[in-house]
Design a protein around this motif. Structure first.
Motif, mmCIF file in Angstrom:
data_model
loop_
_atom_site.group_PDB
_atom_site.id
_atom_site.type_symbol
_atom_site.label_atom_id
_atom_site.label_comp_id
_atom_site.label_asym_id
_atom_site.label_seq_id
_atom_site.Cartn_x
_atom_site.Cartn_y
_atom_site.Cartn_z
ATOM 1 N N ILE A 151 26.020 46.649 38.913
ATOM 2 C CA ILE A 151 26.995 45.563 38.846
ATOM 3 C C ILE A 151 28.289 46.157 38.310
ATOM 4 O O ILE A 151 28.437 46.387 37.103
ATOM 5 N N ALA A 152 29.215 46.447 39.206
ATOM 6 C CA ALA A 152 30.473 47.082 38.811
ATOM 7 C C ALA A 152 31.492 46.914 39.923
ATOM 8 O O ALA A 152 31.163 47.084 41.102
ATOM 9 N N ALA A 153 32.708 46.587 39.538
ATOM 10 C CA ALA A 153 33.788 46.476 40.516
ATOM 11 C C ALA A 153 34.315 47.856 40.856
ATOM 12 O O ALA A 153 34.145 48.809 40.105
ATOM 13 N N GLY A 154 34.947 47.961 42.025
ATOM 14 C CA GLY A 154 35.629 49.200 42.377
ATOM 15 C C GLY A 154 34.763 50.280 42.981
ATOM 16 O O GLY A 154 35.250 51.369 43.274
ATOM 17 N N LEU A 155 33.465 50.017 43.181
ATOM 18 C CA LEU A 155 32.580 51.011 43.792
ATOM 19 C C LEU A 155 32.429 50.732 45.278
ATOM 20 O O LEU A 155 32.296 49.584 45.695
ATOM 21 N N VAL B 218 26.672 45.175 43.416
ATOM 22 C CA VAL B 218 27.014 43.758 43.339
ATOM 23 C C VAL B 218 28.156 43.634 42.340
ATOM 24 O O VAL B 218 28.109 44.261 41.275
ATOM 25 N N ALA B 219 29.172 42.865 42.663
ATOM 26 C CA ALA B 219 30.308 42.760 41.740
ATOM 27 C C ALA B 219 31.047 41.454 41.946
ATOM 28 O O ALA B 219 31.100 40.915 43.056
ATOM 29 N N VAL B 220 31.597 40.941 40.854
ATOM 30 C CA VAL B 220 32.608 39.898 40.965
ATOM 31 C C VAL B 220 33.884 40.584 41.447
ATOM 32 O O VAL B 220 34.235 41.661 40.955
ATOM 33 N N ASP B 221 34.552 39.997 42.409
ATOM 34 C CA ASP B 221 35.725 40.630 43.011
ATOM 35 C C ASP B 221 36.898 40.554 42.034
ATOM 36 O O ASP B 221 37.647 39.570 42.004
ATOM 37 N N GLN B 222 37.053 41.611 41.251
ATOM 38 C CA GLN B 222 38.084 41.643 40.214
ATOM 39 C C GLN B 222 39.494 41.682 40.807
ATOM 40 O O GLN B 222 40.423 41.089 40.244
ATOM 41 N N GLU B 223 39.653 42.382 41.920
ATOM 42 C CA GLU B 223 40.980 42.431 42.544
ATOM 43 C C GLU B 223 41.417 41.046 42.999
ATOM 44 O O GLU B 223 42.564 40.650 42.792
ATOM 45 N N VAL B 224 40.500 40.312 43.617
ATOM 46 C CA VAL B 224 40.819 38.952 44.057
ATOM 47 C C VAL B 224 41.153 38.067 42.861
ATOM 48 O O VAL B 224 42.095 37.269 42.889
ATOM 49 N N PRO C 219 35.662 35.046 42.242
ATOM 50 C CA PRO C 219 35.892 34.303 41.001
ATOM 51 C C PRO C 219 36.669 33.021 41.282
ATOM 52 O O PRO C 219 36.946 32.696 42.449
ATOM 53 N N GLU C 220 37.052 32.310 40.227
ATOM 54 C CA GLU C 220 37.739 31.025 40.384
ATOM 55 C C GLU C 220 38.874 30.917 39.376
ATOM 56 O O GLU C 220 38.694 31.210 38.190
#
Length: 346
Positions: free
Chosen positions: A158-162, A171-177, A332-333
């Motif tokens: 679970i990590a963004a950017g990979l 699996v990641a929450v879309d941090q860029e979005v 995210p929201e």
């Protein structure tokens, strides 16, 4: 021939797979194959490992044999040892999702990716006989360890950017979005001077939020002001807020990399007589518990930790059934509250 003292386990400690591997001069994986699939190991290697087992008096944990049959219904969870809102909530969500799927979880803390740390985690999980591993891995240093373990067991990180890999499930929450949402919200309110106070650079999430903020400004044909390096704690936001006021560099809007930093800045602004949102709008990230009860209530980006934890378990169970490596992003929201308002010049 006398046994080498350095390869002998300390007195009182039961011999482990690590000890067997070191004495035989092979990897953990080879020892595991000897114990579970001896027919797949070359005869010379097989005999070398068996000799080490006999010499050390090693007795395999019975649950380790269940690794191959996948009957332990046990999932390993690697946590970076962070008690912060994000990692802590993610770990809790994973445990709950695993329990609902009929699995138990066991936790290993991996604060770094040194060889001995990876070896200790691998030993721990192999001896327990976990069926797969979920990494709650916000820090970039942990990625190589996850890659290494994914060659032995199904691993979800679970990590963004990979990006996608041949063996690692992401699996990641879309941090860029999420960062784009925060920045776009401020742009839509008429702000043109939008400063980002970033998190630590060795965190995947912090890096991705920088990218989202910058790209949203560029797509809107707005200048990208210098980023302010921060941290995760309220004290970082407080000190940065005081510095911005003292240096008279206060922008019309600030996107903070997380809610605690946003809260620290709001406190510093209040002490200096700077009004939020009248003088400066502030957006955070995470939607920590109580964010709606700050003064003013904080506009922020809510991360769906429960959804990400549930999805990580779903992906891991699919991997146990042979599904190929995958990459899943969860949106995210934006939660708009009273810490932001429409820009008014003058």
């Amino acid at each position: 021939m006398a046994r080498t003292p350095a390869l002998t386990p300390p007195p009182g400690r039961r011999p482990s797979m690590t000890d067997v591997a070191k004495l035989a001069g092979v990897s953990h994986q080879t020892v595991s194959r000897v114990l579970n699939h001896p027919q797949t190991v070359r005869p010379a290697t097989l005999e070398k490992v068996k000799a080490a087992i006999r010499e050390l008096g090693y007795r395999p944990n019975t649950s380790a044999r269940a690794l191959v049959t996948r009957r332990t219904r046990l999932i390993g969870v690697v946590n970076p040892g962070e008690a912060r809102f994000g990692p802590a909530n993610m770990t809790m969500a994973i445990e709950e999702a695993a329990s609902e799927a009929g699995y138990a979880t066991t936790l290993a803390v991996m604060r770094d990716a040194r060889a001995e740390t990876v070896e200790r985690a691998l030993e721990f999980f192999l001896e327990l006989g976990v069926e797969g591993i979920v990494f709650v891995a916000p820090m970039s240093q942990v990625a190589p360890a996850a890659m290494q373990l994914s060659t032995t067991l199904p691993v979800v990180m679970i990590a963004a950017g990979l990006r996608e890999s041949t063996s690692l499930h992401v699996v990641a929450v879309d941090q860029e979005v999420g960062a784009r949402m925060a920045t776009r919200h401020l742009i839509d309110l008429g702000h043109r001077d939008i400063v980002h106070v970033a998190g630590p650079n060795d965190w995947f999430d912090a890096r991705s939020r920088i990218v989202g903020w910058r790209d949203e400004l560029l797509e809107a044909d707005l200048p990208v002001p210098p980023m302010v390096a921060g941290g995760w704690d309220p004290v970082h936001g407080y000190e940065i807020g005081r510095r911005l006021v003292a240096e008279r560099r206060l922008p019309s809007a600030i996107f903070a990399a997380n809610d605690p930093m946003a809260l620290g800045m709001i406190r510093a602004f209040h002490e200096a007589g700077v009004r939020v949102p009248d003088d400066v709008s502030v957006v955070g990230f995470d939607d920590v518990e109580g964010a709606g009860y700050f003064e003013p209530p904080l506009t922020t980006v809510r991360q769906p930790f429960a959804a990400a934890g549930t999805r990580a378990i779903q992906v891991l169970l699919a991997a146990l059934d042979g599904a190929p490596a995958s990459r899943t992003l969860i949106a995210p929201e934006l939660i708009a509250r009273a810490s932001t308002r429409r820009f008014q010049a003058g």
